[in-house]
Enzyme design. Structure first.
Site, short mmCIF file in Angstrom:
data_model
loop_
_atom_site.label_atom_id
_atom_site.label_comp_id
_atom_site.label_asym_id
_atom_site.label_seq_id
_atom_site.Cartn_x
_atom_site.Cartn_y
_atom_site.Cartn_z
N LYS A 117 -6.92 -7.76 -1.32
CA LYS A 117 -7.90 -7.97 -1.87
C LYS A 117 -8.69 -9.52 -2.77
CE LYS A 117 -6.78 -4.00 -3.66
NZ LYS A 117 -6.47 -3.29 -5.34
N CYS B 231 -24.53 10.89 33.72
CA CYS B 231 -23.04 11.14 34.05
C CYS B 231 -22.29 12.47 33.31
CB CYS B 231 -22.13 9.67 33.05
SG CYS B 231 -20.49 10.18 32.87
N LYS C 293 0.64 -1.50 -0.36
CA LYS C 293 -0.24 -0.17 0.13
C LYS C 293 0.85 1.47 -0.12
CE LYS C 293 -4.36 1.71 2.38
NZ LYS C 293 -3.51 3.46 2.85
N ARG D 111 -9.76 12.07 -5.22
CA ARG D 111 -10.00 11.29 -4.60
C ARG D 111 -11.40 12.31 -3.91
NH1 ARG D 111 -11.39 9.58 -0.18
NH2 ARG D 111 -12.34 7.36 0.82
S1 IVH Z 1 -8.43 0.05 -3.77
C1 IVH Z 1 -11.61 -0.58 -3.02
N1 IVH Z 1 -5.51 -0.48 -3.71
O1 IVH Z 1 -5.46 2.98 -0.19
C2 IVH Z 1 -10.44 -0.20 -2.99
N2 IVH Z 1 -5.63 1.16 -2.45
O2 IVH Z 1 -7.70 3.12 2.48
C3 IVH Z 1 -9.69 0.99 -2.45
N3 IVH Z 1 -3.83 2.01 -1.80
O3 IVH Z 1 -7.70 5.96 -1.22
C4 IVH Z 1 -8.93 1.40 -3.46
N4 IVH Z 1 -2.06 1.00 -2.62
O4 IVH Z 1 -5.08 5.54 -1.80
C5 IVH Z 1 -6.03 0.06 -2.99
N5 IVH Z 1 -3.30 -1.43 -3.90
C6 IVH Z 1 -3.89 -0.61 -3.48
C7 IVH Z 1 -3.32 0.07 -2.87
C8 IVH Z 1 -4.75 1.42 -2.23
C9 IVH Z 1 -2.31 2.29 -2.32
C10 IVH Z 1 -4.50 3.51 -1.10
C11 IVH Z 1 -5.94 4.47 -1.62
C12 IVH Z 1 -7.34 3.86 -0.60
C13 IVH Z 1 -6.28 4.09 0.29
C14 IVH Z 1 -7.52 3.25 1.27
#
Ligand code: IVH
Length: 674
Positions: free
Chosen positions: A285, A433, A119, A140
């Protein structure tokens, strides 16, 4: 070469460059390839470097060839950009899988296949391609609506502008991360706190030529809207991305089962320092895209993915004291007051100890030398104790069993995990409280709730101490003459406060529900309830009839939320607060959004067990197709879906009322038409 010849050559190149730039940015066509265009730019820049006398206003060193966007236009994402839930431990991963198995109504012993992707800690962007051409790029934003940053994205070399591959979809939003390499960051680090900020700042420059100065990179990893994408797994999609000319993370892997996810996690965490870009975890994923589709999303995150985060910066300090804080929902949180230390450039003087169990487990005591960790925006916490440095006379920390308000605290029993909660709580008794009451008031005026300007946390505390406010409705009948006399207040600031309070007397139902601060009812759940009930009176009617079970029909609302709502309505003070607020405020009914799905305007009820599908998935499928679920059989009901062992009474009643009873097979057929 003679000087004149050089100038001639230079001018020719500039002319060619300007012409191709014009074609690309103004006419949206291309006569030379991206590579040729890049080579041309390079030649011009080299000439300028070699011969100082060469200068031209249209040179690529002066501009990027197109007009900067003045302000960023807001554009809706065709498919929302979701965020990810976080996991910090193997336990969290197991829970994540458990939920998946439950949702899919599968045995817990299957091995799931994942695409594991480092990530990158950057800024996400969504790139729209139509007929192979990059036509628009959005940030985004809030996930639903992004900013049009096309011009700035165009300056990024890693982003292909034209794709001619036969298997490239007719239309697709390619999504990925814009980031800056650590080595490049070093060159500009005086201007930014970290590479992520540098990337973000640079992407949002009003002038794309400023963006161009910082070498931004792009790595692709997912897609949003698509027409004509033919892949069946995430890893296959990543392979295609590469083939189409996108950069993908070379460390992406397909991994099965949690055990192997963990060893990959450790491997990558160890290599983290060697990488030339920041990663803050690994995204997992579910690899199979049709399983992803079945799982769908909960609130604003997919059920089929999770981010396994790395631990961040650490530092050593000493615990000076342990305070007990009481939150809005009654949780008693121990907070260590520590000797201030700098962690990742920020001075830290408080660190959370999470809960009582955590203190016992780690045997944390006042006076101990501890390791403190600070990860991203998360509150710093105590990781471990250095027992060798502990003085002999230090006593064990005794966690109070009473709330500072004097009430006996409890540890709740969790029916799902069959364990007692680690958190000790002061039971929620409305506003009884004091500590909780203050936190509830802070929540009431907070940004996502009533969003009252000029009524921040400190002021709420001060007004509460002065007995100016005790309950939410008191905010709307403040004694302004008294406030005007307080230190730091005057005629103007009081007038402003009065104005911002009055301005908020009209509020949408979802914000109102959220502002009540009912435990487990955050913004997303408040929205779901509001969509379902449409009017406040409907919520109050549920309470009068004590029929909250109806809310179980809302995808995302379960027993936990219902019990919490019940508890809220069982408190007399809460009922008075609702009543009083009802008199003062105008609560706007939920606006109906047009439903266009296959099942729109159709109501469903479920009975019996469906084959290979949980109730949650069935609910989610119906809502996805714009149908709604009800819990009472009446003439108005369109379909009763009867699974295995249906309740006979329900089926008989449906038949008597002429309601169509569907078998699971018939229901499947109905959905297939989508
Ligand atoms: S998938 C529906 N794949 O992480 C899934 N995100 O907290 C969402 N990111 O906003 C995105 N590497 O900026 C995906 N291989 C990757 C990623 C990734 C970094 C970031 C992205 C997203 C955030 C999610």
């Amino acid at each position: 070469m003679e000087k004149e010849e050089i100038i001639k050559l230079y001018k020719e190149k500039i002319k060619r460059y300007t012409y191709n730039n014009f074609l690309y940015f103004e006419k949206s066509t291309q006569e030379i390839s991206d590579a040729e265009f890049d080579a041309l730019k390079k030649e011009i820049l080299k000439l300028e470097k070699d011969y100082a006398f060469l200068k031209h206003k249209d040179s690529p060193s002066k501009n990027v060839g197109f007009k900067p966007s003045k302000n960023f236009k807001k554009v809706l994402h065709k498919v929302p950009m979701l965020s990810l839930a976080n996991a910090f431990s193997e336990e969290d991963l197991k829970n994540f899988e458990k939920k998946i198995f439950n949702f899919l109504d599968q045995k817990q012993d299957k091995i799931l296949e994942y695409s594991a992707e480092p990530k990158i800690d950057g800024i996400s962007a969504s790139l729209t391609y139509k007929k192979g051409k990059f036509i628009q790029g959005l940030s985004r934003g809030d996930g639903k609506q992004g900013e049009d940053i096309t011009s700035n994205l165009l300056t990024i070399k890693d982003i292909p502008k034209f794709i001619t591959s036969k298997d490239f979809p007719k239309e697709i939003d390619i999504r990925g991360e814009v980031f800056i390499k650590n080595s490049d960051f070093k060159k500009i680090k005086d201007n930014f706190a970290n590479p992520r900020n540098a990337a973000s700042g640079s992407l949002r420059q009003k002038n794309p030529s400023d963006t161009k100065k910082i070498p931004l990179k792009f790595i692709a990893y997912t897609y949003g809207y698509e027409k004509g994408l033919e892949v069946s797994t995430q890893s296959e999609f990543l392979g295609k991305l590469k083939k189409w000319g996108f950069k993908i993370n070379p460390q992406n892997k397909v991994i099965s089962g949690i055990k192997d996810l963990m060893s990959n996690y450790k491997d990558i965490e160890n290599k983290r320092e060697e990488l030339d870009f920041d990663i803050d975890g690994i995204v997992y994923k579910i690899n199979n895209l049709s399983v992803q589709k079945r799982l769908g999303n909960v609130a604003n995150a997919p059920r089929w993915a999770i981010a396994h985060k790395f631990s961040a910066n650490k530092s050593i300090s000493k615990i000076l004291n342990i305070d007990i804080q009481v939150g809005r929902t009654g949780a008693l949180t121990p907070v260590a007051k520590i000797k201030p230390v700098k962690i990742g450039g920020v001075v830290v003087s408080n660190a959370t100890l999470h809960n009582e169990d955590e203190i016992v487990r780690k045997d944390i005591r006042v006076g101990d030398t501890v390791t403190i960790e600070r990860a991203g925006d998360v509150i710093p916490h105590v990781v471990s104790v250095d027992k060798d440095k502990r003085a002999k006379d230090i006593k064990k920390f005794v966690f109070p069993t009473k709330c500072p308000c004097g009430f006996k605290t409890v540890k709740e029993f969790n029916k799902i995990t069959k364990k007692f909660d680690a958190v000790r709580r002061c039971p929620d008794r409305g506003f009884d409280c004091d500590k909780m009451a203050i936190e509830k008031l802070k929540h009431f005026v907070s940004k996502e709730a009533f969003n009252i300007d000029g009524l921040g946390k400190k002021i709420v505390e001060q007004f509460w101490e002065l007995k100016l406010i005790k309950l939410p409705q008191d905010i709307f009948s403040l004694d302004y003459s008294k406030i005007e006399k307080l230190d730091g207040w005057g005629k103007l600031s009081v007038a402003n406060l009065r104005y911002s309070i009055n301005e908020k007397k009209i509020i949408p139902l979802e914000k109102f529900i959220y502002s009540l601060g009912i435990r487990h009812i955050g913004l997303e759940n408040a929205k779901l309830i509001s969509k379902h009930l449409k009017k406040l009176s409907n919520l109050i009617n549920l309470s009068k009839k004590n029929n909250f079970q109806e809310l179980l029909n809302v995808d995302g609302i379960g027993e936990t939320q219902i019990n919490s709502i019940k508890n809220f309505f069982s408190n007399d003070t809460n009922l008075t607060v609702l009543d009083e607020l009802g008199k003062i405020l105008t609560i706007r009914n939920q606006i109906e959004t047009k439903k266009t799905g296959l099942l729109s305007n159709k109501t469903f009820m479920l009975t019996g067990k469906l084959d290979g599908m949980s109730r949650a998935e069935a609910k989610s499928l119906i809502e996805l197709n714009s149908g709604s679920i009800v819990s009472n059989i009446s003439k108005k009901l369109d379909f009763l879906i009867a699974g295995q062992k249906p309740t006979k009474r329900k089926v008989d009643m449906a038949l008597a009322l002429n309601v169509k009873v569907l078998s699971q097979e018939e229901w499947n057929k109905l959905l297939k038409k989508t």
